[in-house]
Every structure is written in C-alpha cells, then in structure tokens.
Design an enzyme around this catalytic site. Structure first.
Site, PDB file in Angstrom:
ATOM      1  N   ASN A  86       4.008  -4.381  -7.229  1.00  0.00           N
ATOM      2  CA  ASN A  86       3.285  -3.776  -6.159  1.00  0.00           C
ATOM      3  C   ASN A  86       3.172  -4.931  -4.932  1.00  0.00           C
ATOM      4  OD1 ASN A  86       2.477  -2.467  -8.715  1.00  0.00           O
ATOM      5  ND2 ASN A  86       1.329  -1.214  -7.113  1.00  0.00           N
ATOM      6  N   VAL A  93       2.399  -4.961   0.541  1.00  0.00           N
ATOM      7  CA  VAL A  93       1.372  -4.832  -0.720  1.00  0.00           C
ATOM      8  C   VAL A  93       1.143  -3.371  -0.954  1.00  0.00           C
ATOM      9  CG1 VAL A  93      -1.100  -5.589  -1.670  1.00  0.00           C
ATOM     10  CG2 VAL A  93       0.198  -7.173  -0.225  1.00  0.00           C
ATOM     11  N   CYS A  94       1.626  -2.868  -2.091  1.00  0.00           N
ATOM     12  CA  CYS A  94       1.413  -1.529  -2.162  1.00  0.00           C
ATOM     13  C   CYS A  94       0.103  -1.164  -3.043  1.00  0.00           C
ATOM     14  CB  CYS A  94       2.566  -0.979  -3.219  1.00  0.00           C
ATOM     15  SG  CYS A  94       4.203  -1.163  -2.488  1.00  0.00           S
ATOM     16  N   LEU A  95      -0.921  -0.632  -2.267  1.00  0.00           N
ATOM     17  CA  LEU A  95      -2.130  -0.296  -3.023  1.00  0.00           C
ATOM     18  C   LEU A  95      -2.616   1.125  -2.389  1.00  0.00           C
ATOM     19  CD1 LEU A  95      -4.471  -3.507  -2.955  1.00  0.00           C
ATOM     20  CD2 LEU A  95      -3.558  -2.041  -4.837  1.00  0.00           C
ATOM     21  N   THR A 100      -0.551   2.388   1.266  1.00  0.00           N
ATOM     22  CA  THR A 100       0.674   1.893   1.312  1.00  0.00           C
ATOM     23  C   THR A 100       1.303   2.304  -0.272  1.00  0.00           C
ATOM     24  OG1 THR A 100      -0.068  -0.092   0.431  1.00  0.00           O
ATOM     25  CG2 THR A 100       0.797   0.200   2.715  1.00  0.00           C
TER      26      THR A 100
END
Length: 446
Positions: A86, A93-95, A100
């Site tokens: 992530n 930043v994949c959250l 995202t």
C-alpha cells in the site's frame, strides 16, 4: 471563512501531536505554512519495519477537514523502493480514508478523522506480515504462499535498515558515498497520473536531531537484527520479486548485511564523537557570551543551588568550567533498586540547544532496561519544556526509578535487560540481581 476554519483545525491537530509524548510519531511544518506538513513514523516493534524512520508529506487543501489531505511517502530511495503493497515506490499511499484505495462502507474519509488518525492508519500497514495487505493475498497461508510471505518480510527488513535508517543517518552526518546517493526524489500527485519532480532547493530536516537520538537508543537492536538476519540469508543473494510487484513499483536488490553492519558501526562512531565537537563549539560560544551559554550557565547555578537545599545529596558540576558539559551525580532513592547507589551521568549540550536535545550518558556502569550497554539513557523530557534543564534531570530520575514501568518496546534499549525484565518471574529475578549488583559496584568508582 472555510479557509480560516481549516487552518485552525490543522494548527490544533499539529499542536496536539507535538505536545504529546508519543514515541512513534512526529510532525513539523516550515515557517507558517501549516498546510504543508512533514510527518515521521517509527516502524513498530517485532515487524520488518522495526525502529525504521519513515517520512511522509501532507498537503492540506482549503476544504479540510471536509476533504482528506494528499499524503506522499518520502522514504522510497528516490522513487526506487516500494516498502509495502500500500506504499508505492512513487510515494503514493493507498488508504481508503484518503480516497486512494477502495474500501468497505464506513472506511471512507470523514471530518471526524484527522492527522493523527491518518498516521496511525499508515503505521498499521507496517505489520509483521505486510504481504497480506495486497488484495488477493490475504489468505496466503491457505493458498500455499508461505515462502513468498517470508521472503517479502526478509527484504523489507533489509531495506528498512539500509534506506530508512543507515542511508538517512549517513545523509544527515555527511557520510554518504556517491553509490549511496538516491536519485532525484519523485513526488506522487494524487490528482493526476503523472509524476512531478521535487524542485525544492532548500533541504529541510526537522527530525534530524530526533533521528540521531533514536539511532543511539536502538543501535543494539539494529545489530541484533543484522546478526539474526545473517543466519537466514546470504550476502549477495537477490531479493525475490513478489507477484504484486512490477516495473519500477517494486523492491529489488540484494542482501548484504555485512556491508550494512560496517556502515551502522561507522554511524555510531560518528555520533559518539559529536558531544566532543559540541563541547569545543560551546567553549567558543561561551567566550563570545552568546545566548545559549548564558542560559545554560544560569540554569546550572539555579539547579546546583536547589540540590544543596534538597534532602537527597544529588550534585552537578561543569566539566572544565564548560556550561555545555554537565556531570550529574545521582544518588539512588531509598527503598528502590537504586538504594545505596551513586552514579555519574554526563549531559552534553549542543550550541543549538534546545533545537538539539542533550545527549545523556552514564559514566558509571548500570544494568537497566532504559540504559544501553554503552550508557546511553532513554528518557523522555516534557515535550512542552525541552528548554528547561531541570525538566530533563527530573525525566532522567523518573526513567530510572519508575517502579512499575509499562511494557513499551520503544523505550527498551538494552536487549538483554528488557528480555529479562519482561521474560517471566525467573527472568525478573535475574534482572533485579544484575541491577542490584551494578548498584553495589557503583560505589567502587568513587
């Protein structure tokens, strides 16, 4: 009006984070630009990220907190290292709370969330098994992908040491060689699919002093990590690429723990030499009658006088009359494990105090879970009074005399001592015997 409210909200959140004594998170902003924040997360204990230093940039828009900020990871080795399924090499930043990453209902952003909740969410990605963060690999153990999981942890552990710790400290201390310099940083722009080059020409290292002090705390843990890792992988062995890695969004490289150990030891030698440089700089500043030595001299006189009036015969002296080098004599408090002990503790102050905090080292050997094998004390002063030396001394005493310390691996800097202390009843007995023996021996040095 919305703009004013967003700034008020951001300023409040920054202030709350800076005032608390959380040892895993830190935030800072430059000048008065509170919309652009740097944050630092220390990797959690017993994970491949353990005690690594991971930096992030936050850009808050005018609609905050109605809309989430843009967050970029800066610890990517110049856009060449993906530290987590992530956390991309590009810095993305994949959250779900940042918009995202797709998430379950209720996981999206809300105005009730804020800077701290985002940092905690990112920190939660740094788990003992980050392989499972990638969708489709949550049940890796069930689908027979255990080897990939283990190999992924192994290379994250190596790169945490190499990039987030060693390379970071080398850059700060001016020890970087050309082969270690990262490429020009790449910043992820969440509003487009393009990348934009960071053209900032003014280096800004708000956590530089923090990195140095924490490195000294965790140095022996870093060495333990290397020693254990050498048993599991061989130098020269290549990293295995994971199924979800591809192109430049990966973590490629080779293991070389022998080289990392050499670099780690060089950093330690350099940091150990800094207090001597501070002392020399301090004498020069004293002769010029500048603000810092005048302030330290005034505080020294006040503290020395207060010790004379105290029931406990603590004492403090200046080494060679230098207000930047204090030698504190600590007498163990009655009815504690330190009862009957007498220890000398050196406090080295920087000419840039309080922007740089003092280095505190035991000159008298002591066996304690808050003191490294070579005498560096792990203590946390009042974050709101870091310019007050009395607060530092009180924090030193509190760290030593805490009767029932909570288990907090971030403050356990002597590996053998803390493993004994929290290793069950028998281990605690051995710990207490070793501590008492060091207390008894302390009188022999006087």
């Amino acid at each position: 009006m919305a703009t004013d409210q967003s700034i008020i909200r951001i300023t409040k959140e920054i202030g709350e984070l800076q005032k608390n004594s959380d040892l895993s998170l830190a935030v800072a902003f430059r000048d008065r630009d509170v919309r652009n924040i740097k944050a630092m997360i220390i990797g959690p204990h017993e994970t491949p990220y353990e005690f690594g230093f991971f930096e992030f940039s936050f850009k808050f828009n005018k609609e905050y907190p109605r809309k989430s900020p843009n967050v970029t990871c800066n610890t990517t080795n110049g856009g060449r290292c993906r530290f987590n399924p992530n956390i991309y090499a590009s810095g993305k930043v994949c959250l779900s709370i940042l918009g995202t990453w797709r998430g379950e209902p209720g996981e999206e952003w809300s105005a009730a969330q804020g800077l701290e909740s985002i940092l905690i969410s990112i920190q939660s990605l740094m788990s003992s098994n980050p392989y499972e963060n990638e969708p489709g690999f949550e049940n890796a153990e069930q689908i027979g992908d255990i080897k990939n999981r283990k190999d992924y942890v192994a290379k994250i552990r190596h790169e945490t040491l190499r990039i987030s710790i060693i390379q970071k400290l080398e850059e700060i201390l001016g020890l970087s060689s050309l082969r270690d310099l990262p490429a020009t940083p790449i910043e992820y722009d969440p509003t487009s699919d393009n990348f934009e080059m960071d053209d900032s020409s003014i280096p800004w290292e708000p956590f530089k002093d923090l990195y140095k002090r924490r490195f000294l705390w965790y140095y022996d843990t870093y060495l333990e990590t290397i020693e254990q890792a050498k048993k599991e992988v061989k130098d020269g062995e290549a990293f295995r690429r994971m199924p979800f890695e591809g192109g430049s969004n990966s973590m490629d490289g080779i293991f070389n723990y022998s080289e990392l150990e050499k670099r780690l030891r060089k950093i330690k030698v350099t940091l150990d030499a800094e207090p001597q440089k501070w002392a020399a700089e301090g004498l020069s500043a004293k002769n010029k009658d500048t603000t810092v030595p005048v302030n330290l001299s005034r505080q020294f006189d006040q503290i020395k006088e207060s010790f004379k009036r105290s029931d406990v015969p603590h004492n403090v002296e200046l080494e060679n009359g230098n207000p930047f080098v204090w030698v504190l004599t600590y007498f163990g408090r009655p009815m504690t494990n330190f009862d009957g002990g007498m220890f000398k503790i050196k406090l080295n102050f920087s000419p840039r105090f309080p922007d740089e905090q003092p280095r505190v080292r035991f000159l008298t050997a002591v066996f304690h879970h808050r003191v490294t094998p070579d005498g560096i004390l792990c203590y946390v002063p009042n974050p709101n009074r870091c310019d007050d030396v009395r607060q530092h001394i009180e924090a030193i005493f509190n760290a030593l005399e805490e009767e029932n310390p909570p288990y907090d691996p971030r403050t356990q800097v002597h590996p053998e001592a803390y493993k004994l202390y929290w290793g069950g009843a028998e281990g605690r007995k051995i710990y207490n015997r070793k501590l008492r023996r060091s207390v008894q021996r302390s009188m022999e040095d006087f």
